[in-house]
Design an enzyme around this catalytic site. Structure first.
Site, PDB file in Angstrom:
ATOM      1  N   LYS A 193       0.853  -1.198   0.000  1.00 52.11           N
ATOM      2  CA  LYS A 193       0.000   0.000   0.000  1.00 52.11           C
ATOM      3  C   LYS A 193       0.887   1.246   0.000  1.00 52.11           C
ATOM      4  O   LYS A 193       1.692   1.424   0.907  1.00 52.11           O
ATOM      5  CB  LYS A 193      -0.893  -0.019   1.249  1.00 52.11           C
ATOM      6  CG  LYS A 193      -1.690   1.257   1.455  1.00 52.11           C
ATOM      7  CD  LYS A 193      -2.554   1.192   2.705  1.00 52.11           C
ATOM      8  CE  LYS A 193      -3.200   2.525   3.005  1.00 52.11           C
ATOM      9  NZ  LYS A 193      -3.884   2.544   4.312  1.00 52.11           N
ATOM     10  N   THR A 247      -6.221   3.595  10.887  1.00 52.94           N
ATOM     11  CA  THR A 247      -5.412   3.901  12.058  1.00 52.94           C
ATOM     12  C   THR A 247      -5.676   3.011  13.277  1.00 52.94           C
ATOM     13  O   THR A 247      -4.985   3.144  14.290  1.00 52.94           O
ATOM     14  CB  THR A 247      -5.654   5.372  12.473  1.00 52.94           C
ATOM     15  OG1 THR A 247      -7.054   5.638  12.395  1.00 52.94           O
ATOM     16  CG2 THR A 247      -4.905   6.315  11.564  1.00 52.94           C
TER      17      THR A 247
HETATM   18  P1  FAD Z   1     -12.183  -8.025  18.009  1.00 54.62           P
HETATM   19  O1  FAD Z   1     -11.598  -8.373  16.712  1.00 54.62           O
HETATM   20  O2  FAD Z   1     -13.665  -7.822  18.091  1.00 54.62           O
HETATM   21  O3  FAD Z   1     -11.772  -9.158  19.025  1.00 54.62           O
HETATM   22  C1  FAD Z   1     -12.403  -9.296  20.273  1.00 54.62           C
HETATM   23  C2  FAD Z   1     -11.951 -10.579  20.923  1.00 54.62           C
HETATM   24  O4  FAD Z   1     -12.513 -10.666  22.224  1.00 54.62           O
HETATM   25  C3  FAD Z   1     -12.359 -11.851  20.191  1.00 54.62           C
HETATM   26  O5  FAD Z   1     -11.311 -12.791  20.212  1.00 54.62           O
HETATM   27  C4  FAD Z   1     -13.512 -12.385  21.035  1.00 54.62           C
HETATM   28  O6  FAD Z   1     -13.649 -13.772  20.933  1.00 54.62           O
HETATM   29  C5  FAD Z   1     -13.038 -11.965  22.409  1.00 54.62           C
HETATM   30  N1  FAD Z   1     -14.107 -11.908  23.397  1.00 54.62           N
HETATM   31  C6  FAD Z   1     -15.136 -11.029  23.461  1.00 54.62           C
HETATM   32  N2  FAD Z   1     -15.932 -11.347  24.512  1.00 54.62           N
HETATM   33  C7  FAD Z   1     -15.384 -12.439  25.110  1.00 54.62           C
HETATM   34  C8  FAD Z   1     -15.733 -13.230  26.231  1.00 54.62           C
HETATM   35  N3  FAD Z   1     -16.821 -12.996  26.948  1.00 54.62           N
HETATM   36  N4  FAD Z   1     -14.934 -14.252  26.542  1.00 54.62           N
HETATM   37  C9  FAD Z   1     -13.816 -14.527  25.830  1.00 54.62           C
HETATM   38  N5  FAD Z   1     -13.436 -13.814  24.763  1.00 54.62           N
HETATM   39  C10 FAD Z   1     -14.221 -12.783  24.409  1.00 54.62           C
HETATM   40  N6  FAD Z   1      -8.231  -1.208  11.536  1.00 54.62           N
HETATM   41  C11 FAD Z   1      -7.190  -0.896  10.744  1.00 54.62           C
HETATM   42  O7  FAD Z   1      -6.080  -0.730  11.236  1.00 54.62           O
HETATM   43  N7  FAD Z   1      -7.356  -0.788   9.391  1.00 54.62           N
HETATM   44  C12 FAD Z   1      -8.570  -0.898   8.805  1.00 54.62           C
HETATM   45  O8  FAD Z   1      -8.660  -0.804   7.584  1.00 54.62           O
HETATM   46  C13 FAD Z   1      -9.703  -1.145   9.632  1.00 54.62           C
HETATM   47  N8  FAD Z   1     -10.945  -1.251   9.110  1.00 54.62           N
HETATM   48  C14 FAD Z   1     -12.007  -1.418   9.969  1.00 54.62           C
HETATM   49  C15 FAD Z   1     -13.311  -1.360   9.458  1.00 54.62           C
HETATM   50  C16 FAD Z   1     -14.394  -1.457  10.328  1.00 54.62           C
HETATM   51  C17 FAD Z   1     -15.785  -1.356   9.797  1.00 54.62           C
HETATM   52  C18 FAD Z   1     -14.186  -1.659  11.707  1.00 54.62           C
HETATM   53  C19 FAD Z   1     -15.340  -1.792  12.665  1.00 54.62           C
HETATM   54  C20 FAD Z   1     -12.908  -1.743  12.203  1.00 54.62           C
HETATM   55  C21 FAD Z   1     -11.813  -1.588  11.346  1.00 54.62           C
HETATM   56  N9  FAD Z   1     -10.527  -1.594  11.832  1.00 54.62           N
HETATM   57  C22 FAD Z   1      -9.475  -1.308  11.018  1.00 54.62           C
HETATM   58  C23 FAD Z   1     -10.295  -1.865  13.229  1.00 54.62           C
HETATM   59  C24 FAD Z   1      -9.844  -3.275  13.423  1.00 54.62           C
HETATM   60  O9  FAD Z   1     -10.771  -4.184  12.909  1.00 54.62           O
HETATM   61  C25 FAD Z   1      -9.704  -3.490  14.933  1.00 54.62           C
HETATM   62  O10 FAD Z   1      -9.015  -2.438  15.503  1.00 54.62           O
HETATM   63  C26 FAD Z   1      -8.901  -4.682  15.194  1.00 54.62           C
HETATM   64  O11 FAD Z   1      -9.409  -5.770  14.523  1.00 54.62           O
HETATM   65  C27 FAD Z   1      -8.849  -4.944  16.663  1.00 54.62           C
HETATM   66  O12 FAD Z   1     -10.044  -5.493  17.069  1.00 54.62           O
HETATM   67  P2  FAD Z   1     -10.078  -6.063  18.515  1.00 54.62           P
HETATM   68  O13 FAD Z   1      -9.040  -7.109  18.634  1.00 54.62           O
HETATM   69  O14 FAD Z   1     -10.060  -4.921  19.457  1.00 54.62           O
HETATM   70  O15 FAD Z   1     -11.559  -6.684  18.622  1.00 54.62           O
END
Ligand code: FAD
Length: 505
Positions: A82, A346
């Site tokens: 990219k 970001t």
């Molecule tokens: P999640 O991926 O939701 O993971 C949550 C985890 O918690 C999972 O493993 C789940 O199983 C666990 N969990 C939840 N509850 C429990 C429970 N009770 N017991 C045990 N485990 C549990 N970021 C970028 O850098 N570039 C992008 O282009 C980009 N595009 C995006 C587009 C959209 C529409 C969205 C919404 C987000 C985007 N992001 C992007 C952000 C990116 O997807 C997230 O920042 C990143 O995936 C981190 O997600 P996370 O790990 O915080 O949450």
């Protein structure tokens, strides 16, 4: 005062999305098993959000710091390169502009170049800013070369990031973290117990197992199980600045692999297209007060190319930040700690920043208030800086063809953004802050694309003869075009150097 060290012996991470596995990989690489036990709990039944496919250049620094071989990573995550983002229809319909990575300097000091360019425009020259960006020129011809392999040419000034498959990235980082001693536990957290002093003591899983820790990292995504549901920290809602609150996503077969993300403005938001090696990620980010889910789906489907590989999936979100991303013995990362729409990709970066600031302020079991305060102050600065940069993309629009775009004409801008724009409009620079992610060169690209060009140039430039500057510009443009013409196409570069591994197909 008790000054004896009480080292943290065990950290428990809740969540195995990108945030959880980035945190686990960083901790696993920084501490030996004997020093610190790290246990990550995740629930396959709940799953991850599964989007997050476009990154920015500092992501590569994370790979380096983890001693991950970039080529192996690209092959296993089906990543592509990219060079920046193409924005279409943002200022007015029918126009597009490019926000590249890397400097725009024509081999000069970046500020001297920009001021000289401003002067040349005032003198009536027609040079386009992006013609001096190596990344923009490569992107416009869908060419690619690693800047580090072209140090002696203008391409050496480009930077790049990756488009990647979020699920494969989590898998990759999981293997990395497990190899460094991180323990993974499958299970759904059903209860969280606190001690009398308000610190978290343990988690209970659905099977009854209890997991104790000295410190906890909440990576449970939008559920924010620990930081919000248990510790009750507030969320500062920024939807009055950024009204988009939903996205509908779909994956399609690849029809084209340009080395950039596309962000096309639509009636009630914008649509991304992210080309990976074997498929394309697409999504429409929209404001539900201006557009129904059905309308959004129609817009998305009308805008994608290639066979559909997944069913469309709607993701609601709330833009904002947790004022105390770290409270007591709990740090929140990723979606649990805040979210700004993914226009400049970001979110993963903010996870990495969270870990950088956390490692700088690594506590002992008492979690001294001064460390916590400093972390929260620094993270809030990062979030606010990114928020302002994103709002700027919208609020300079001239579009008034839909209620969504008319909303932007009258919105009240964050004061910090207004001050930055006022300063930029006069000087073409940013007010000095610590360590901004989006430096002046990024603001110059986006402001130029959105029609905001400083009216004046620095008087310091007048010591240079315009004819000499012009000759230098001409030489540079010739050099850059000669080099880029000879480069391989992006798809060809990948095929030769880092094609996806079959086993991840
Ligand atoms: P999640 O991926 O939701 O993971 C949550 C985890 O918690 C999972 O493993 C789940 O199983 C666990 N969990 C939840 N509850 C429990 C429970 N009770 N017991 C045990 N485990 C549990 N970021 C970028 O850098 N570039 C992008 O282009 C980009 N595009 C995006 C587009 C959209 C529409 C969205 C919404 C987000 C985007 N992001 C992007 C952000 C990116 O997807 C997230 O920042 C990143 O995936 C981190 O997600 P996370 O790990 O915080 O949450």
């Amino acid at each position: 005062m008790n000054t004896s060290m009480q080292p943290i012996r065990k950290i428990v991470i809740v969540g195995g999305g990108s945030a959880g596995w980035i945190a686990a990989a960083v901790l696993g690489s920084q501490f030996s098993r004997e020093q610190l036990q790290v246990e990550l709990v995740e629930s396959e039944e709940i799953g991850t959000i599964g989007v997050g496919e476009s990154t920015i250049p500092p992501f590569l620094e994370l790979l380096q710091s983890l001693n991950i071989d970039e080529r192996d990573f690209i092959q296993q995550t089906q990543a592509s390169f990219k060079l920046g983002i193409e924005f279409s229809d943002w200022r007015v319909k029918g126009e597009s502009y490019f926000h590249p990575f890397g400097t725009i300097s024509a081999g000069m000091d970046e500020t001297v170049f920009y001021q000289s360019w401003l002067k040349s425009r005032q003198l009536g020259d027609g040079y386009e800013l992006q013609d001096f960006s190596p990344a923009s020129v490569m992107a416009s011809q869908k060419k690619f070369m690693l800047p580090q392999q072209a140090q002696q040419s203008p391409i050496g000034e480009a930077r790049y990031a990756l488009h990647l498959d979020a699920k494969l990235v989590a898998d990759y980082l999981r293997r990395h973290a497990e190899n460094n001693g991180v323990k993974r536990t499958e299970g759904r957290v059903t209860d969280i117990q606190c001690r009398q002093d308000g610190f978290i003591d343990n988690l209970t899983l659905a099977n009854g197992e209890q997991i104790h820790g000295d410190f906890f990292i909440d990576c449970s995504g939008f559920r924010a199980l620990l930081i919000e549901k248990t510790l009750g920290t507030d969320y500062s809602d920024w939807s009055h600045y950024l009204p988009c609150d939903r996205a509908v996503t779909i994956q399609t077969e690849s029809t084209d692999t340009p080395p950039y993300t596309r962000a096309g403005a639509k009636d009630a938001g914008w649509m991304w297209r992210i080309p990976l090696q074997r498929r394309t990620g697409n999504g429409y980010v929209y404001a539900s007060k201006f557009c129904s889910d059905d309308e959004a789906l129609q817009t998305l489907l009308a805008g994608v190319e290639g066979k559909h590989l997944t069913e469309p999936h709607v993701i609601p979100f709330r833009t904002g930040v947790r004022r105390e991303g770290w409270k007591a013995n709990c740090l929140s990362l990723g979606l649990a700690s805040g979210f700004i729409e993914p226009l400049e990709s970001t979110a993963i970066h903010l996870v990495v920043r969270g870990m950088v600031h956390f490692m700088r302020n690594f506590p002992d079991r008492r979690c001294d208030a001064a460390l916590v305060r400093e972390y929260n102050r620094r993270m809030l600065m990062d979030y606010e800086e990114i928020r302002d940069f994103i709002v700027m993309h919208y609020c300079l629009t001239r579009r008034d063809d839909t209620p969504f775009w008319r909303w932007w004409q009258q919105m009240e801008r964050p004061q910090s953004l207004q001050e930055t724009l006022d300063y930029f409009a006069v000087k073409g620079e940013l007010p000095e802050t610590m360590d901004p992610l989006f430096a002046a060169v990024s603001w110059r690209s986006v402001c130029e694309g959105m029609g905001l060009r400083p009216q004046k140039y620095s008087a310091l430039i007048d010591k240079f003869d315009p004819a000499v500057t012009r000759a230098h510009f001409e030489r540079y443009l010739k050099a850059i075009n000669e080099v880029v013409q000879k480069l391989p196409g992006h798809a060809e570069f990948i095929q030769k150097n880092c094609p996806h591994s079959q086993e991840t197909a």
